[in-house]
Design an enzyme around this catalytic site. Structure first.
Site, short mmCIF file in Angstrom:
data_model
loop_
_atom_site.label_atom_id
_atom_site.label_comp_id
_atom_site.label_asym_id
_atom_site.label_seq_id
_atom_site.Cartn_x
_atom_site.Cartn_y
_atom_site.Cartn_z
N SER A 53 0.75 -1.09 0.32
CA SER A 53 0.00 -0.03 0.06
C SER A 53 0.99 1.17 -0.02
O SER A 53 0.42 2.47 -0.28
CB SER A 53 -0.71 0.03 1.30
OG SER A 53 -0.54 -0.18 2.35
N GLU A 190 -9.07 -10.01 4.21
CA GLU A 190 -9.34 -8.60 3.69
C GLU A 190 -10.44 -8.40 3.22
O GLU A 190 -10.93 -9.23 2.16
CB GLU A 190 -8.16 -8.07 2.82
CG GLU A 190 -8.56 -6.66 2.36
CD GLU A 190 -7.33 -5.81 1.84
OE1 GLU A 190 -6.24 -6.45 1.97
OE2 GLU A 190 -7.66 -4.54 1.64
O1 KIV Z 1 -0.44 -3.45 1.63
C1 KIV Z 1 -0.99 -3.45 2.73
O2 KIV Z 1 -1.30 -2.45 3.58
C2 KIV Z 1 -1.72 -4.60 3.19
C3 KIV Z 1 -2.93 -4.47 4.24
C4 KIV Z 1 -4.08 -3.61 3.68
C5 KIV Z 1 -3.16 -5.95 4.80
O3 KIV Z 1 -1.83 -5.60 2.51
#
Ligand code: KIV
Length: 272
Positions: A53, A190
């Site tokens: 992310s 998720e």
């Molecule tokens: O990339 C991320 O932040 C994640 C979380 C949302 C679990 O995979």
């Protein structure tokens, strides 16, 4: 009841397993840089996820797909330098593990060697089992990730809740068991129905960490910038905002600009 987490030193995958056995919830949050990771560590976070992310919140991409292995290693090594106790898990980016278990092993080894992290996370079920299996042969702990897996956004076409239909829910429950059997130490669930997450959690010996998966899971994870209110454009139902930092930061920045323009900053005491 005594706390497994509080009495543990360094958090390891074994500590997380003991926490599940003891019905003690696991706290996990993302971080991508040294300064924030330091704050998470000081607050007592058990798991820090260097999530892909970072592609969205740090680099401004629309999806997580563009982030590279080099970028993830840069973020992960910054986080690792701030952390002594938390377990640091690093997302393997899109294109570094799917469909080629040798490349998956090579990518995972690079992450571990160059960042000093504790574990890696991969998205997917049955289709990535060969990669998970091969990474585990090198002694690298693997966290799974099922449900809404953002690296597959082009297949899903939407960020809506996953596994609402029986067929997908059954496949997810089966994938969770396959990942456990292959040797994953935990699985992120998720954006799936809470009842499904509860059933999967009950069916597994290893811990589940939910994000938009209700409370009957073994731990929770959120994206740091979302829960602190630094990002504003993203507000799914599962997101609890603990602060409105974007407002506080802009107010401070506006005061700084005003102080410069009005010749208030720097004052006599703030110079040499
Ligand atoms: O990339 C991320 O932040 C994640 C979380 C949302 C679990 O995979």
């Amino acid at each position: 009841m005594s706390s497994i987490s509080k009495s543990a030193g360094k958090i390891t995958t074994h500590v997380l397993q003991k926490m599940k056995n003891n019905k003690e919830k696991i706290a996990m949050l993302t971080a991508y840089d040294y300064s924030m990771a330091r704050l998470l560590e000081m607050a007592g976070m058990e798991v820090i996820l260097v999530g892909d992310s970072a592609a969205n919140v740090m680099a401004g991409y629309k999806t997580t797909l563009p982030i590279t292995l080099d970028h993830m290693i840069y973020h992960a090594s910054s986080v690792v330098r701030a952390v002594e106790r938390a377990l640091v898990v690093v997302d393997m980016p899109f294109g570094t593990y799917q469909g080629n278990s040798k490349e998956a092993l090579h990518s995972a080894i690079r992450i571990m060697k160059e960042s000093g992290a504790d574990a890696v996370k991969l998205e997917g079920g049955q289709e990535i089992v060969d990669s998970v299996d091969r990474i585990l042969t090198a002694g690298i702990p693997v966290m799974g990730h099922l449900g809404l897996t953002p690296q597959s956004i082009n297949k899903f076409g939407t960020y809506a809740v996953r596994a609402m239909e029986e067929e997908e829910a059954n496949r997810l429950a089966k994938d969770a068991l396959i990942l456990e059997k292959t040797g994953c130490f935990a699985i992120v669930l998720e954006k799936i129905p809470a009842a499904l997450a509860a059933n999967v959690t009950k069916s597994l010996k290893i811990p589940t960490i939910g994000i938009g998966a209700g409370h009957d899971v073994d731990g929770q994870v959120l994206v740091l910038h979302d829960m602190l209110g630094i990002t504003q454009q993203f507000s799914p139902r599962f997101l609890r905002r603990y602060h409105n930092l974007s407002m506080e930061i802009t107010t401070a920045l506006e005061r700084y600009i005003n102080d410069i323009k009005s010749l208030d900053f720097p004052n006599d005491k703030e110079q040499y």
